[in-house]
Enzyme design. Structure first.
Site, PDB file in Angstrom:
ATOM      1  CG  ASP A 148      -2.178   0.747   1.117  1.00  0.00           C
ATOM      2  OD1 ASP A 148      -2.299   1.536   0.162  1.00  0.00           O
ATOM      3  OD2 ASP A 148      -3.057   0.591   1.982  1.00  0.00           O
TER       4      ASP A 148
ATOM      5  CG  ASP B 191      -9.407   2.522  -0.363  1.00  0.00           C
ATOM      6  OD1 ASP B 191      -9.063   1.341  -0.544  1.00  0.00           O
ATOM      7  OD2 ASP B 191      -8.744   3.329   0.310  1.00  0.00           O
TER       8      ASP B 191
HETATM    9  C1  DGJ Z   1      -5.786   1.978   1.967  1.00  0.00           C
HETATM   10  C2  DGJ Z   1      -6.153   0.782   1.150  1.00  0.00           C
HETATM   11  O1  DGJ Z   1      -6.622   1.159  -0.103  1.00  0.00           O
HETATM   12  C3  DGJ Z   1      -7.182  -0.037   1.910  1.00  0.00           C
HETATM   13  O2  DGJ Z   1      -7.609  -1.116   1.131  1.00  0.00           O
HETATM   14  C4  DGJ Z   1      -6.572  -0.491   3.202  1.00  0.00           C
HETATM   15  O3  DGJ Z   1      -5.522  -1.373   2.933  1.00  0.00           O
HETATM   16  C5  DGJ Z   1      -6.091   0.700   3.989  1.00  0.00           C
HETATM   17  N1  DGJ Z   1      -5.242   1.555   3.217  1.00  0.00           N
HETATM   18  C6  DGJ Z   1      -5.354   0.259   5.222  1.00  0.00           C
HETATM   19  O4  DGJ Z   1      -4.809   1.294   5.900  1.00  0.00           O
END
Ligand code: DGJ
Length: 743
Positions: free
Chosen positions: A498, A560
């Site tokens: 990430d 997200d």
């Molecule tokens: C952002 C990501 O896009 C989410 O799927 C998740 O992993 C969060 N970060 C976790 O902090």
């Protein structure tokens, strides 16, 4: 007719052919040929400048250039279609290459010196790039030299005939005695002729709203966009297409351009007074000014240009083919991906060992193959990652959360047997955000200088975190070691990498380029060391969905936003440039947190099943009995559809921006199976749904339906020209998935 005279004087002697005859160098007239595309340019015999001739449908001959009135203010090279424009010598348009000499001056004269044609394609040191053997690709390298300053350039053109694609990059070698700076560098630069009614299609958006299609006319002057975030970003993707206003998904000309890069970038189309359109795609000049010391060579990122004569679908299919076959180097690219359950939206950072083990166990009981422990597993008191204010940088498992040890926890999770899958144990995956640090961390207290900063200016926090300067070798080493230590701890099959903020304090413009070289070095190192791990990129959703990172890992988290209605648009937009096989898509809980919208489990599943990496992102304890009962059927559907999504050909039949009845279609690699996903967003009294017309079928063959949605057997011609009328009900957000089998 000065232009025509120069053209007519070209030499035609001694053609040199590369494998597959994809590149012909007839003297210094260069022709690159693909199955449905030609790209032609030549060296102007008088000026030794590179002159662009054609990028479009197949052609056999060089034609005379457009007759531009040479009188007036705009003269010389301003009226020539060029390949690699620099500064000076009468061109008023934006340059592709802008160099500052040691004395601060900026004029250059990069002129033809020599060329070489070769089979295959050399690597670009330190950078992600397309690749292929001599059956896939041939390369033309053209050397340019500036005799006034001793700067050399090399342009690289690699043609991938099966994908109608040209990959371009350049190098600049400093043979001077002083440091020079690359202020602007466009990897793809081309001057299209006056194409009336030309439009640009780009992918714009924001967090949880990525890659929406935006189509607008090219006007006189500059039409373009850029990322200034240090990364690709959610705001603009480093892809765009140009096409006449009449081009549709299935008809008309389209030119697609994509940059194989993850840093800031700039995309530009500049329509000049003579109607020519200069297309530039490369580094963002705001984040360039890259120093090249005497004796050093600068390497640009690579960019890809694709031509389609059959609309945007064919352009996308070429991108998908090229990126799957000749960009992604993962050994998972052509494998079906395990169905996963990711813990994030189920429990966020709020869990302990028994909660997370329970979710892992329930995943296995549901028949899900891979459990992914997202954020929240690391950091020790006082920096334990129990929310997003602390812990990033401290990559040691949280002993309070896992009192029996993390290795033991991984063993427990991977000891669960997956229901309905004889002798298969649950796989385990883990989340990392290695390029970041929270000021509340041991790492930051030990190495405050590792965070990107500019002198003593305040360090801007986003999501309570700072960006590590991955351009520094010590930071690269730290990331490689800390990730490896965890990977060596247990049986880990998957990593989600990430990255949750953009860069603010980029101390010098070149820091972004250096960061990217460092980041690619780290990712190259880890993916090479752990080739059997399934790596997934992520950046607050799809903030780094780019061809640069898709070189190293086969998939990226798409957004997200797990609301299936919003996701449909996001996935359709993403599909313009990126293969569906590279998208991670999950079924979330309803009502969905961001939108408060509820859709059926099957609608959510159908939207997510069109992606290569399918999964769930919820707490299984929250599933309703109906939802739970649907899961075996959904897994059965995944089993049938995933191989086709991974290697089949994708068609956007109708896009949600334009219709209430969006639909997509895949055809399996062998052409024998067709799968269609169709949606109805809201019930309408009138009008009736338009017939759903399929694409790419064999008109003479017959296809029998699986009987799920309609029965019988139909000719390809009928399915493509008359289509089928799906019988929609009267509730909103309905979906259907059906297969057709070639008889
Ligand atoms: C952002 C990501 O896009 C989410 O799927 C998740 O992993 C969060 N970060 C976790 O902090």
């Amino acid at each position: 007719m000065a232009g025509f005279k120069a053209w007519a004087a070209l030499s035609t002697a001694g053609a040199a052919l590369a494998a597959g005859n994809a590149i012909t160098a007839d003297g210094t007239n260069f022709t690159m040929t693909a199955e449905g595309m030609s790209y032609l340019f030549h060296v102007d015999p008088e000026t030794l400048d590179l002159t662009h001739d054609h990028f479009g449908g197949p052609t056999d001959d060089f034609i005379a250039p457009a007759n531009v009135d040479p009188n007036g203010w705009v003269t010389g090279l301003s009226n020539v279609r060029r390949e690699f424009p620099d500064i000076g010598r009468s061109d008023f348009r934006l340059p592709a290459i802008h160099i500052t000499h040691g004395d601060g001056s900026t004029v250059t004269a990069l002129l033809y010196e020599s060329h070489e044609v070769m089979d295959g394609k050399p690597e670009i040191p330190g950078l992600p790039a397309t690749f292929g053997n001599s059956d896939d690709v041939s390369t033309l390298q053209v050397k340019l030299y500036d005799n006034y300053s001793d700067i050399g350039a090399m342009l690289s053109y690699s043609v991938f005939p099966k994908s109608n694609a040209i990959a371009r990059s350049f190098q600049i070698t400093n043979n001077c005695s002083e440091t020079i700076h690359i202020e602007r560098g466009s990897s793809f630069s081309i001057d299209l002729p006056n194409i009336e009614d030309l439009e640009m299609l780009e992918l714009a958006g924001d967090w949880a709203n990525e890659r929406h299609r935006v189509r607008h006319p090219i006007r006189y002057g500059e039409t373009g966009f850029r990322s200034t975030t240090g990364y690709t970003s959610h705001l603009h993707n480093n892809f765009f297409a140009l096409m006449p206003s009449t081009t549709t998904e299935s008809a008309g000309e389209a030119w697609g351009f994509g940059l194989i890069w993850t840093g800031s970038f700039q995309a530009m189309a500049e329509k000049f007074s003579n109607g020519f359109v200069r297309v530039l795609l490369g580094l963002n000049p705001l984040h360039s000014s890259i120093p090249v010391q005497p004796g050093e060579t600068f390497y640009s990122p690579e960019a890809v240009g694709i031509y389609s004569s059959k609309g945007l679908n064919e352009m996308s299919q070429s991108f998908h083919r090229l990126y799957r076959n000749n960009l992604s180097r993962s050994n998972k690219t052509f494998s079906t991906r395990p169905v996963l359950l990711n813990s994030w939206e189920g429990v966020y950072n709020d869990y302990n060992a028994s909660t997370i083990e329970r979710i892992a166990r329930q995943s296995a009981e549901l028949g899900i193959s891979l459990f992914v422990n997202d954020d929240g597993w690391f950091g020790k008191t006082p920096y334990a990652r129990v929310n997003d204010t602390a812990g990033l940088g401290d990559w040691t498992p949280n002993p309070d959360r896992f009192p029996n040890g993390f290795a033991n926890y991984i063993d427990t999770a991977t000891g669960y047997s997956v229901a309905n899958a004889s002798s298969r144990d649950l796989q385990f995956g883990l989340w990392f955000e290695p390029e970041m640090v929270n000021p509340n961390s041991t790492l930051y207290h030990e190495h405050p200088d590792w965070a990107m900063h500019s002198n003593n200016y305040p360090r801007t926090l986003t999501r309570n975190q700072l960006v590590l300067n991955v351009g520094l070798p010590e930071v690269q080493e730290f990331i490689i070691n800390s990730v490896s230590e965890i990977l060596d701890m247990g049986n880990i099959s998957y990593i989600k990498w990430d990255n949750n903020r953009g860069m603010h304090e980029i101390a010098t413009p070149a820091a972004d380029y250096n960061y990217m070289l460092g980041m690619y070095n780290v990712i190259n190192n880890l993916t090479t060391r752990y080739p059997d791990i399934l790596w997934e990129g992520c950046a607050s959703g799809g903030g780094r969905f780019d061809a640069g990172l898709l070189h190293y890992w086969p998939q990226s988290w798409t957004s997200d936003n797990n609301d299936a209605v919003d996701r449909l648009s996001i996935q359709m937009g993403t599909s313009l440039a990126y293969p569906l096989s590279s998208m991670g898509c999950h079924v979330g809980e309803v009502p969905y947190g961001l939108t408060d919208r509820s859709t059926s489990i099957w609608y959510r599943a159908h939207v997510a099943l069109m992606c290569g990496s399918f999964g769930f992102e919820l707490d299984p304890a929250h599933l309703s009995p109906d939802e739970e009962a649907a899961i075996p059927g959904i897994l059965e559907a995944w089993e049938k559809v995933n191989p086709i999504v991974i290697s089949g050909t994708f068609y956007r039949l109708a896009i949600p921006d334009e219709t209430n009845w969006p639909a997509v279609q895949f055809i399996s690699e062998d052409g024998k199976t067709v799968v269609v996903f169709a949606f109805m967003q809201k019930p309408m009294v009138k009008p009736a749904a338009p017939p759903l017309k399929m694409q790419g079928l064999d008109p003479a063959a017959r296809y029998s339906s699986d009987g799920e949605v309609f029965a019988g057997s139909y000719s390809g011609a009928t399915l493509m020209n008359a289509g089928v009328n799906l019988q929609w009900g009267t509730t909103e957000f309905q979906s259907m998935m059906f297969f057709l089998y070639k008889e």
